[in-house]
Structures are given as C-alpha cells and as structure tokens.
Design a protein around this motif. Structure first.
Motif, PDB file in Angstrom:
ATOM      1  N   UNK A 183     -12.247  -1.433 -13.493  1.00  8.89           N
ATOM      2  CA  UNK A 183     -12.292  -2.257 -12.294  1.00  8.89           C
ATOM      3  C   UNK A 183     -10.907  -2.404 -11.676  1.00  8.89           C
ATOM      4  N   UNK A 184      -9.880  -2.648 -12.492  1.00  9.39           N
ATOM      5  CA  UNK A 184      -8.518  -2.783 -11.961  1.00  9.39           C
ATOM      6  C   UNK A 184      -8.041  -1.471 -11.358  1.00  9.39           C
ATOM      7  N   UNK A 185      -8.431  -0.360 -11.985  1.00  9.70           N
ATOM      8  CA  UNK A 185      -8.035   0.948 -11.444  1.00  9.70           C
ATOM      9  C   UNK A 185      -8.666   1.184 -10.077  1.00  9.70           C
ATOM     10  N   UNK A 186      -9.929   0.880  -9.943  1.00 14.32           N
ATOM     11  CA  UNK A 186     -10.614   1.065  -8.660  1.00 14.32           C
ATOM     12  C   UNK A 186      -9.986   0.184  -7.584  1.00 14.32           C
ATOM     13  N   UNK A 187      -9.651  -1.054  -7.944  1.00 13.31           N
ATOM     14  CA  UNK A 187      -9.041  -1.964  -6.961  1.00 13.31           C
ATOM     15  C   UNK A 187      -7.680  -1.436  -6.514  1.00 13.31           C
ATOM     16  N   UNK A 188      -6.848  -1.028  -7.467  1.00 13.13           N
ATOM     17  CA  UNK A 188      -5.530  -0.484  -7.112  1.00 13.13           C
ATOM     18  C   UNK A 188      -5.660   0.805  -6.312  1.00 13.13           C
ATOM     19  N   UNK A 189      -6.612   1.653  -6.705  1.00 13.78           N
ATOM     20  CA  UNK A 189      -6.817   2.912  -5.980  1.00 13.78           C
ATOM     21  C   UNK A 189      -7.238   2.642  -4.542  1.00 13.78           C
ATOM     22  N   UNK A 190      -8.158   1.723  -4.370  1.00 13.39           N
ATOM     23  CA  UNK A 190      -8.646   1.419  -3.029  1.00 13.39           C
ATOM     24  C   UNK A 190      -7.547   0.782  -2.170  1.00 13.39           C
ATOM     25  N   UNK A 191      -6.713  -0.080  -2.781  1.00 16.36           N
ATOM     26  CA  UNK A 191      -5.699  -0.783  -2.007  1.00 16.36           C
ATOM     27  C   UNK A 191      -4.494   0.112  -1.700  1.00 16.36           C
ATOM     28  N   UNK A 192      -3.938   0.754  -2.747  1.00 14.14           N
ATOM     29  CA  UNK A 192      -2.699   1.516  -2.567  1.00 14.14           C
ATOM     30  C   UNK A 192      -2.918   2.939  -2.057  1.00 14.14           C
ATOM     31  N   UNK A 193      -4.123   3.438  -2.192  1.00 12.72           N
ATOM     32  CA  UNK A 193      -4.380   4.827  -1.785  1.00 12.72           C
ATOM     33  C   UNK A 193      -5.338   4.940  -0.606  1.00 12.72           C
ATOM     34  N   UNK A 194      -5.760   3.819  -0.054  1.00 12.17           N
ATOM     35  CA  UNK A 194      -6.579   3.886   1.146  1.00 12.17           C
ATOM     36  C   UNK A 194      -6.176   2.818   2.167  1.00 12.17           C
ATOM     37  N   UNK A 195      -6.181   1.544   1.759  1.00 10.05           N
ATOM     38  CA  UNK A 195      -5.857   0.475   2.706  1.00 10.05           C
ATOM     39  C   UNK A 195      -4.407   0.581   3.177  1.00 10.05           C
ATOM     40  N   UNK A 196      -3.473   0.661   2.236  1.00 13.82           N
ATOM     41  CA  UNK A 196      -2.049   0.729   2.607  1.00 13.82           C
ATOM     42  C   UNK A 196      -1.723   1.983   3.422  1.00 13.82           C
ATOM     43  N   UNK A 197      -2.138   3.196   2.988  1.00 11.98           N
ATOM     44  CA  UNK A 197      -1.843   4.377   3.816  1.00 11.98           C
ATOM     45  C   UNK A 197      -2.461   4.309   5.206  1.00 11.98           C
ATOM     46  N   UNK A 198      -3.705   3.868   5.290  1.00 10.10           N
ATOM     47  CA  UNK A 198      -4.339   3.778   6.612  1.00 10.10           C
ATOM     48  C   UNK A 198      -3.626   2.774   7.503  1.00 10.10           C
ATOM     49  N   UNK A 199      -3.184   1.668   6.930  1.00 15.02           N
ATOM     50  CA  UNK A 199      -2.454   0.666   7.708  1.00 15.02           C
ATOM     51  C   UNK A 199      -1.118   1.215   8.201  1.00 15.02           C
ATOM     52  N   UNK A 200      -0.403   1.899   7.331  1.00  8.64           N
ATOM     53  CA  UNK A 200       0.896   2.488   7.727  1.00  8.64           C
ATOM     54  C   UNK A 200       0.704   3.521   8.820  1.00  8.64           C
ATOM     55  N   UNK A 201      -0.295   4.367   8.660  1.00  6.55           N
ATOM     56  CA  UNK A 201      -0.543   5.392   9.674  1.00  6.55           C
ATOM     57  C   UNK A 201      -0.898   4.747  11.015  1.00  6.55           C
TER      58      UNK A 201
END
Length: 404
Positions: A183-201
């Motif tokens: 569960x922690x891995x999925x949360x970190x993956x979703x936040x740091x590898x999707x939400x953060x990159x999409x926001x920066x872009x």
C-alpha cells in the motif's frame, strides 16, 4: 506456474477475439515503435556533433521507448495470441520490472525536459548556461530515479504479478488489500511518479505560454530584444508540449484504472478495462519519433539528407551494375562484328580480330591481346583489256604518289 492459483492468474480473462485484437495492435505498435525510434536514434547519431543539450532528452526518451518495445512486446504478442501467459513467474517479474523502469524513465524524462524548456524560455540568463554536462547529469539522475521505484518490488516494497487481464505482468494491484508495504509503495508511486510529474509539466508549460504571450506583446511594442523568444525556443516548446500531451494521454487511463484497483474493490473492475488501458499506455512509444521526425526541422532535414544519400548510393551502385552489363553486351556484339568482315567481292570472311580497330578477345574468362592490323590498300591497273589488282605498297613511289 506450478499450482492452480498461478495457472488461474496466468490464464487470459478476456475473450479470444479480444486477445487476438490485442495481439494485432501490439504487433502494429511494436513495428512502428522500432522503426520510428530506430530512425530517430539513427538521425541523432548522424548529427551527434550538432545536438543541443536539450535534445539529449529527446534521444534518451527514444532509447527508453525503444528498449521498452524490445523487452515487452516480444513477450506480450505471443501470449495474447495464445490466450494465456506463455512464460514462467520469473519472466513475469522481469517483464514487470522492465515495464516500470522504462515507463517511469520516459515520464521522468518528459518532466525534466519541461523544466529545461521553462529554464531556457522564462529564465534565459540561466538557461543559456545549460550545458552538455548538465544534460548528462540529469539523464543519469532520470535513470536512477526510475530505478528506485523499479527495484522496490524486488526488495519487498511492493509486489510484481500478473495483470488483471492475464496475458501480461506489472505491479500487483491486489497486493495493497493485504500488505501495508504494498500500500505504501502504491501511494508513493502514484504521488511521486504521476501527480508530481504531471503537476511540474503543467506548471512549466503554463509559465512558458504566459512568457511567450508577454514576449509577443513586447515585440509588438518594440521593447528591448532581450525579452524576445527565439524561433528555436518556441519550436522546442511546441514539440515538447505535443510529446507530453501524447504521453500523459496514453498513460492516464492506466493510472486511473490502477488506482481504482489499488484503493477500491479490484474485483469490480472489468479485465477488459485494464487491457484497453495497457494498450493505450503501450502506444506512448510512438509519439516521440512521430512528433520529432515530422515536425522538428533539423531532425527532418537530417532524415531527408540521409535518405537522399542512401538513395543516391543505391542508384549509383545499381547504375554501375547495369552499365557493366550493357558494356559487356556491347563489347561482345562489337567483337562479333569485328570478327565478321567482308571482302571486296562481298563475301564474308572471318578473322580472329578486326582489321579496322584493335579488339581484345576473351577466351575462358582471360583476355588475349593481339597485334593491330592496318587496312591493306589495293589498286586496280588496267592494261589493255586486262585488269589486275595489286597492293599499293608494291607500286613504285611515283605511282603511289599519283594514286594516293
């Protein structure tokens, strides 16, 4: 694939017709991806001396897309046609690792590219100092960042497993239901590898578009040229936006379905939804070469130049081969004409070589050179009613001069 649960996991959960369609689409995408990214890398290699630092990320994106195609598609295509996963659990883990590694590398690459574009357009004083060393360090950082999340499930932080539709492998989206580490891995993956990159872009290109609009107004008002944006920068921005939109459009359905499975009831999600999202995600490997080879002038000119060079080389070799064959035919025909001459009485006479021109006769593939024959001039002398023909060389000098 020894026990019954593994066999059930690795059996396709969609119809055979849908699997056939998926296999066909995978084949088409794979061929186009290999051709497109291969050509893009070839063009980049040919113009490597003139590559700009920002174009390093274009090359890196092509490398990650091409490697993803080579490592995933040869396993996914036969499995889709066979209506089951054809390989063992270890191969499934390797497949999932490569998919996560190269997919996150592409997303991180686009994120860094958007930041570089923002730096060069919005902060030109710092952007002009962006060098090849900076680009190389960022490319290495991209691979390290993606590697952390790809290695996580191998070390016990998260799990790899079969996709819900059964003929491919990725992160085990059912694991968060019974594992806090997953569960922690999925949360970190979703936040740091999707939400953060999409926001920066999104923020990077928003600031860029605002700056471009302000620069156009400044140009119209004849303000300082320091506020202008060069055509090269504007073009890079447009192409980068196009690639990012295509990539995010391809991966967003998979991210949504995955989060639905991880944080909701995974059994409520139709397997076909995962299959369509996966097909959409795999199509992201096509956008980068299409955008840059078709719409970027320097890449397009380099490609046209290389194609023209290859075409001219091929035509030159083909023409030389054709001319050699024509020359052989002409030479043999000329030898036949030379070897069949006619006497003054009109009857044919065969000679080894022509009397009017030096020729070389080929016997058993070897050339034999013969002495040239000069034409023999004759004169007809009428004495009374008797006519005789003698060689001019046999006449006296006075008669030769009168005759000639």
């Amino acid at each position: 694939m020894g026990n019954a649960s593994e066999i059930f996991l690795f059996m396709s959960r969609i119809s055979k017709d849908n699997d056939f369609v998926m296999g066909t689409l995978y084949t088409i995408f794979g061929v186009l991806s290999v051709l497109g990214n291969g050509i893009l890398l070839f063009v980049a290699f040919r113009k490597k001396s003139s590559l700009k630092p920002a174009e390093f990320f274009v090359v890196n994106l092509a490398i990650s897309d091409l490697t993803m195609t080579i490592t995933l598609f040869p396993l996914a295509i036969p499995s889709a046609y066979a209506h089951m996963w054809l390989f063992n659990l270890t191969t499934c883990t390797v497949y999932a690792f490569c998919g996560v590694l190269f997919g996150l590398c592409s997303l991180s690459n686009l994120t860094v590219l958007s930041c570089v574009c923002w730096l060069k357009v919005c902060c030109p004083n710092y952007g002009n100092k962006f060098s090849y060393c900076h680009a190389s360090l960022l490319v290495a950082g991209i691979w390290c960042y993606a590697g952390v999340f790809a290695v996580g499930p191998l070390s016990g932080w998260g799990e790899y497993g079969a996709e819900p539709y059964g003929t491919a492998c990725c992160i085990n989206w059912h694991a968060p239901n019974h594992s806090s580490a997953a569960m922690s891995y999925i949360i970190c993956l979703f936040f740091f590898c999707y939400i953060v990159p999409c926001t920066i872009i999104f923020l990077s290109y928003t600031f860029i578009l605002v700056t471009v609009r302000g620069s156009r107004q400044a140009v119209q008002q004849h303000m300082s040229p320091q506020n202008k944006i060069t055509n090269a920068h504007a073009l890079i921005v447009k192409l980068s936006v196009a690639v990012c939109i295509g990539f995010l459009t391809a991966w967003s359905p998979y991210a949504i379905v995955s989060m639905w499975a991880a944080f909701g009831n995974a059994t409520d999600i139709p397997p076909m939804a995962f299959a369509l999202a996966a097909i959409f995600a795999k199509s992201s490997t096509l956008y980068n070469p299409i955008v840059y080879l078709v719409f970027k002038p320097n890449f397009r000119k380099s490609l046209c130049r290389d194609v023209a060079h290859c075409r001219s080389t091929f035509c030159r070799c083909f023409c030389q081969h054709s001319s050699a064959q024509k020359g052989t035919c002409r030479q043999s025909h000329h030898i036949d004409e030379c070897n069949s001459t006619r006497l003054s009485n009109g009857l044919p006479e065969n000679h080894r070589t022509c009397r009017h021109c030096p020729c070389a006769e080929t016997v058993s593939g070897a050339k034999e050179n013969f002495t040239d024959y000069s034409p023999q001039q004759t004169a007809r002398i009428l004495k009374g009613s008797v006519q005789t023909e003698v060689a001019v060389s046999q006449l006296s000098n006075e008669m030769q001069s009168d005759f000639l």
